[in-house]
Design a protein around this motif. Sequence first.
Motif, PDB file in Angstrom:
ATOM      1  N   UNK A 168      -1.322  -1.577  -5.873  1.00 32.05           N
ATOM      2  CA  UNK A 168      -0.210  -0.548  -6.506  1.00 32.05           C
ATOM      3  C   UNK A 168      -0.956   0.223  -7.526  1.00 32.05           C
ATOM      4  N   UNK A 169      -1.662   1.285  -7.552  1.00 29.38           N
ATOM      5  CA  UNK A 169      -2.651   1.830  -8.152  1.00 29.38           C
ATOM      6  C   UNK A 169      -1.987   2.813  -9.438  1.00 29.38           C
ATOM      7  N   UNK A 170      -2.594   3.119 -10.430  1.00 32.35           N
ATOM      8  CA  UNK A 170      -2.741   4.047 -11.434  1.00 32.35           C
ATOM      9  C   UNK A 170      -2.162   5.119 -11.677  1.00 32.35           C
ATOM     10  N   UNK A 171      -3.461   5.495 -10.579  1.00 29.95           N
ATOM     11  CA  UNK A 171      -3.534   7.140 -10.117  1.00 29.95           C
ATOM     12  C   UNK A 171      -2.817   7.281  -9.237  1.00 29.95           C
ATOM     13  N   UNK A 172      -2.243   6.346  -8.219  1.00 30.02           N
ATOM     14  CA  UNK A 172      -1.393   6.599  -7.202  1.00 30.02           C
ATOM     15  C   UNK A 172      -0.371   6.562  -7.545  1.00 30.02           C
ATOM     16  N   UNK A 173       0.273   5.806  -8.171  1.00 26.80           N
ATOM     17  CA  UNK A 173       1.889   5.591  -8.453  1.00 26.80           C
ATOM     18  C   UNK A 173       1.975   5.219 -10.345  1.00 26.80           C
ATOM     19  N   UNK A 174       2.683   6.537 -10.388  1.00 27.85           N
ATOM     20  CA  UNK A 174       2.909   6.325 -12.084  1.00 27.85           C
ATOM     21  C   UNK A 174       3.221   4.634 -12.713  1.00 27.85           C
ATOM     22  N   UNK A 175       4.274   4.968 -11.320  1.00 21.54           N
ATOM     23  CA  UNK A 175       5.379   3.572 -11.891  1.00 21.54           C
ATOM     24  C   UNK A 175       4.585   2.304 -11.813  1.00 21.54           C
ATOM     25  N   UNK A 176       3.194   1.744 -10.885  1.00 15.36           N
ATOM     26  CA  UNK A 176       3.009   0.913 -10.523  1.00 15.36           C
ATOM     27  C   UNK A 176       3.274  -0.394  -9.824  1.00 15.36           C
ATOM     28  N   UNK A 177       4.285   0.482  -8.804  1.00 14.07           N
ATOM     29  CA  UNK A 177       4.086  -0.317  -7.753  1.00 14.07           C
ATOM     30  C   UNK A 177       4.801   1.099  -6.134  1.00 14.07           C
ATOM     31  N   UNK A 178       4.141   0.064  -4.837  1.00 16.70           N
ATOM     32  CA  UNK A 178       4.463   0.634  -3.751  1.00 16.70           C
ATOM     33  C   UNK A 178       5.759   0.608  -3.337  1.00 16.70           C
ATOM     34  N   UNK A 179       6.461   1.153  -2.253  1.00 14.19           N
ATOM     35  CA  UNK A 179       8.114   1.241  -1.472  1.00 14.19           C
ATOM     36  C   UNK A 179       7.180   1.338  -0.055  1.00 14.19           C
ATOM     37  N   UNK A 180       7.916   0.287   0.480  1.00 14.21           N
ATOM     38  CA  UNK A 180       7.242  -0.300   2.209  1.00 14.21           C
ATOM     39  C   UNK A 180       8.728   0.205   2.299  1.00 14.21           C
ATOM     40  N   UNK A 181       8.533   0.427   3.638  1.00 13.43           N
ATOM     41  CA  UNK A 181      10.289   1.308   4.245  1.00 13.43           C
ATOM     42  C   UNK A 181      10.472   0.369   4.865  1.00 13.43           C
ATOM     43  N   UNK A 182      12.064  -0.415   5.692  1.00 11.53           N
ATOM     44  CA  UNK A 182      12.361  -1.702   6.514  1.00 11.53           C
ATOM     45  C   UNK A 182      12.097  -1.466   7.818  1.00 11.53           C
ATOM     46  N   UNK A 183      11.894  -2.762   7.479  1.00  8.12           N
ATOM     47  CA  UNK A 183      11.215  -3.254   9.561  1.00  8.12           C
ATOM     48  C   UNK A 183       9.946  -4.252   9.157  1.00  8.12           C
ATOM     49  N   UNK A 184       8.768  -4.082   9.606  1.00  4.28           N
ATOM     50  CA  UNK A 184       7.984  -5.305   9.905  1.00  4.28           C
ATOM     51  C   UNK A 184       6.217  -4.692   9.792  1.00  4.28           C
ATOM     52  N   UNK A 185       6.135  -5.225   8.701  1.00  2.00           N
ATOM     53  CA  UNK A 185       4.413  -4.902   8.177  1.00  2.00           C
ATOM     54  C   UNK A 185       3.571  -6.427   8.525  1.00  2.00           C
ATOM     55  N   UNK A 186       2.418  -5.466   8.941  1.00  2.00           N
ATOM     56  CA  UNK A 186       0.962  -6.582   8.779  1.00  2.00           C
ATOM     57  C   UNK A 186      -0.227  -6.031   8.148  1.00  2.00           C
TER      58      UNK A 186
END
Length: 425
Positions: free
Chosen positions: A98-116
């Motif tokens: 997570x980057x400060x410019x892209x997301x002010x809250x400092x985290x990334x939200x991933x949807x439910x499911x499988x990720x690679x």
Amino acid sequence: MVPKVKTLGIVFDEDKGGYCGGETVSGHVLLDVSAPLRMRAISVVARGCARVSWSEGPGSPISPIHSARTPAWQCPSSSHGVGGELQYLHAAQTLREATGSGNQEGFISLPAGKHEFPFSFQLPQGPLVTSFSGKNGSVHYWVTAVLQRPSTQDQCVHREFPVISHIDVNSPALLCPISTNKEMMVGCWCFTSGPISLSAKIDRKGYCNGEAIPIYAEIENCSSRLIVPKAAIYQTQTCLTNGKTKTFKQEVASVRGNHIASGTTDTWNGKTLKIPPVSASILNCSILRVEYCLAIMVQIPGAKKLRVELPLVIGTIPYNGFGSRSSSMSSQFSMDLSWLTLALPEQPEAPPNYAAVVSEEEFEQHTPSYSQSEELVRELGSPVFAYIQEFKFQPPPLYSEIDPYPVHSEDPPLRVEFSIGHLNA
């Protein structure tokens, strides 16, 4: 409450028996979540190190979690006993952050499911130390995936991968034959019963897993006792740290010979001993060495064993059967044609006897006199046998012959046919 992270794992793209220095290790971090997940970052760290550890006595025990057989990521530093570590690999890579410019809250939200999340890193150039796990020393290489989430402890998963440092047994230093001999007098003072002598030899120093070592040995028993010879392969693990050394030796394979009575000699003309699946020799690590030897020993009742040792190197590139790579093509060609002199007969094979297929009267009638034979020699200028030698490798022709001088009787003439197939020269 059902956890949001169902699976966090590491999968390598290639299922290799061993990576070498300079190669690329690639794979994916698998993340399976049952509900939307907030995370700060996901990263991987690749590490590799050699470790040695042992206790020096009853007053300094080492707990099982500090054993050298345990992977290094499970062994925290400790002051108990003697230990040392040598690092060969350390590489970190952030896969998602997570980057400060892209997301002010400092985290990334991933949807439910499988990720690679793919990763890739290159091993250091040059030979690395082969992966190994021993009693007091080990060499491990592994990848750690780290999932960082807000207000939650970091979640980690580890996956080990093998590394191999190739040893070519075709190198000239490993192709040289090795031999040794030893003699021992059995008995003591004036009650000696006689000497026992042992000489042993192997064709080369380098072998690989699965190969059988031909052993050439001669054991002469001039004592009054019944002795038994034995050959065994031993692995020696040597750990060095802080000026201290710890050695562990174990037998990995053995074969026994026949009993040798007093006053007799036993000869091993290529007795084989197969190498079991063992780790390759480790000769390029400053804190851990793994070495092998072939021991030939004679067990003597009531006396110390007579023993000789021949050094071995267990390699990874098998013997190609052509000897040293520096051998010339001419010597190899002359070796391949050495069978030709054995295949050629020194004396030509005698032709079939004419008397065996005709009657005695006909044989005497058509046999030339001694004067005719001398006249034939003068015309040819050399003995007839010289011409036979010239064509000794040519096959006889096919022919059919009718007896030109049939015996006059009431019986019909006898027809004799011969058919001789072509023979290979």
